[in-house]
Write an enzyme that holds these catalytic residues in place. Structure first.
Site, short mmCIF file in Angstrom:
data_model
loop_
_atom_site.label_atom_id
_atom_site.label_comp_id
_atom_site.label_asym_id
_atom_site.label_seq_id
_atom_site.Cartn_x
_atom_site.Cartn_y
_atom_site.Cartn_z
N HIS A 101 0.86 -1.19 0.00
CA HIS A 101 0.00 0.00 0.00
C HIS A 101 0.89 1.24 0.00
O HIS A 101 1.96 1.24 0.60
CB HIS A 101 -0.91 -0.01 1.23
CG HIS A 101 -1.92 1.08 1.21
ND1 HIS A 101 -1.62 2.37 1.59
CD2 HIS A 101 -3.22 1.08 0.82
CE1 HIS A 101 -2.71 3.12 1.43
NE2 HIS A 101 -3.69 2.37 0.97
N GLU A 138 0.85 3.87 1.63
CA GLU A 138 1.25 4.36 2.96
C GLU A 138 2.40 3.53 3.52
O GLU A 138 3.25 4.03 4.23
CB GLU A 138 0.03 4.37 3.90
CG GLU A 138 -0.90 5.53 3.55
CD GLU A 138 -2.37 5.29 3.85
OE1 GLU A 138 -2.70 4.36 4.60
OE2 GLU A 138 -3.20 6.04 3.29
P1 PGA Z 1 -9.40 6.32 0.66
O1 PGA Z 1 -8.22 5.24 0.87
O2 PGA Z 1 -10.60 5.58 0.13
O3 PGA Z 1 -9.64 6.88 2.04
O4 PGA Z 1 -8.90 7.33 -0.30
C1 PGA Z 1 -8.01 4.21 -0.07
C2 PGA Z 1 -6.84 3.37 0.33
O5 PGA Z 1 -5.88 3.92 0.91
O6 PGA Z 1 -6.80 2.15 0.08
#
Ligand code: PGA
Length: 250
Positions: free
Chosen positions: A96, A98
């Site tokens: 991901h 992040e």
């Molecule tokens: P969001 O996040 O729907 O809050 O934009 C999506 C994700 O990070 O998978």
């Protein structure tokens, strides 16, 4: 064979076990009998067992947001594939944005995690996507294709079949700025073409490619009606049962 869409909830670092249980209790009746799409919840590690138990016997699966590539060992704070499976989970997110951004997850690490997930029969959802400055520089395709080639290194076509890709433009995550359906479709085509180049047309046409990035009940159908878009990875809008159910049932 038509691709069965997957609608997945990425809860990130939200929800205690009690909150996760309350979500499942409210959510399951809302999607009972829904067979058009696969549905999966990705809670944090402390809520995983609770969610697995809560969804047992239903049409909803459970997975982790991250998993380590090693079988076991001195990796403080990490969770192994066997631990994930022992709890009864079936899916994991890998790479991901992040994780890439805050935890230095590189394409090489993504590749190692992917090898481990496949070895253990865990369904991996591998996330790829460009930053805004990369899109503005016209490098979206290059960035996505490099991430895919890195992720798939030394993975055979036979092993690759269960992989799910999530296209998540980083600038659309948590920002309320969704890619237009045209932008998403274009990126999904790039992904499918790249996978066809690596594994051939058969694997590529069976590959499920999800869109993620500010998917909400009011934009879900515009995105999910596109032939190239095989589901969604939903963050913020997956935290409330009615909102996530509305996306599932777009
Ligand atoms: P969001 O996040 O729907 O809050 O934009 C999506 C994700 O990070 O998978």
């Amino acid at each position: 064979m038509p691709r069965k869409p997957l609608i997945a909830a990425n809860w990130k670092m939200y929800k205690t076990p009690a909150e996760a249980k309350a979500f499942a209790d409210a959510f399951l009746p809302l999607v009972a009998g829904h067979t058009r799409d696969e549905i999966a919840l990705f809670p944090s590690v402390t809520s995983l067992a609770t969610v697995v138990e809560a969804v047992a016997g239903s049409n909803v699966a459970a997975g982790l947001q991250n998993m380590h590539f090693a079988e076991e060992g001195a990796y403080t704070g990490e969770t192994s594939a066997s631990m994930l499976k022992a709890v009864g989970a079936t899916h994991t997110l890998i790479g991901h944005s992040e994780r890439r951004q805050y935890f230095n997850e590189t394409d090489h690490i993504v590749n190692k995690k992917l090898h481990t997930a496949l070895k253990h029969g865990i369904i991996p959802v591998v996330c790829v996507g460009e930053h805004l400055h990369e899109r503005e520089a016209g490098r979206t395709s290059d960035v996505i294709c490099a991430q895919l080639r890195g992720a798939f290194e030394d993975i055979t076509a036979e092993a690759a079949a269960p992989i799910v890709i999530a296209y998540e433009p980083v600038w659309a995550i948590g920002t309320g700025k969704t890619a237009t359906p045209e932008m998403a479709v274009e990126a999904h085509k790039v992904i499918r073409d790249q996978v066809a180049e690596i594994y051939g047309i058969e694997i590529a046409s069976a590959l499920r490619i999800l869109y993620g990035g500010s998917v909400k009940p009011d934009n879900a159908s515009d995105l999910l009606c596109q032939e190239q878009i095989d589901g969604a990875l939903v963050g913020g809008a997956s935290l409330k049962p009615d909102s996530f159910a509305a996306i599932v049932k777009y």
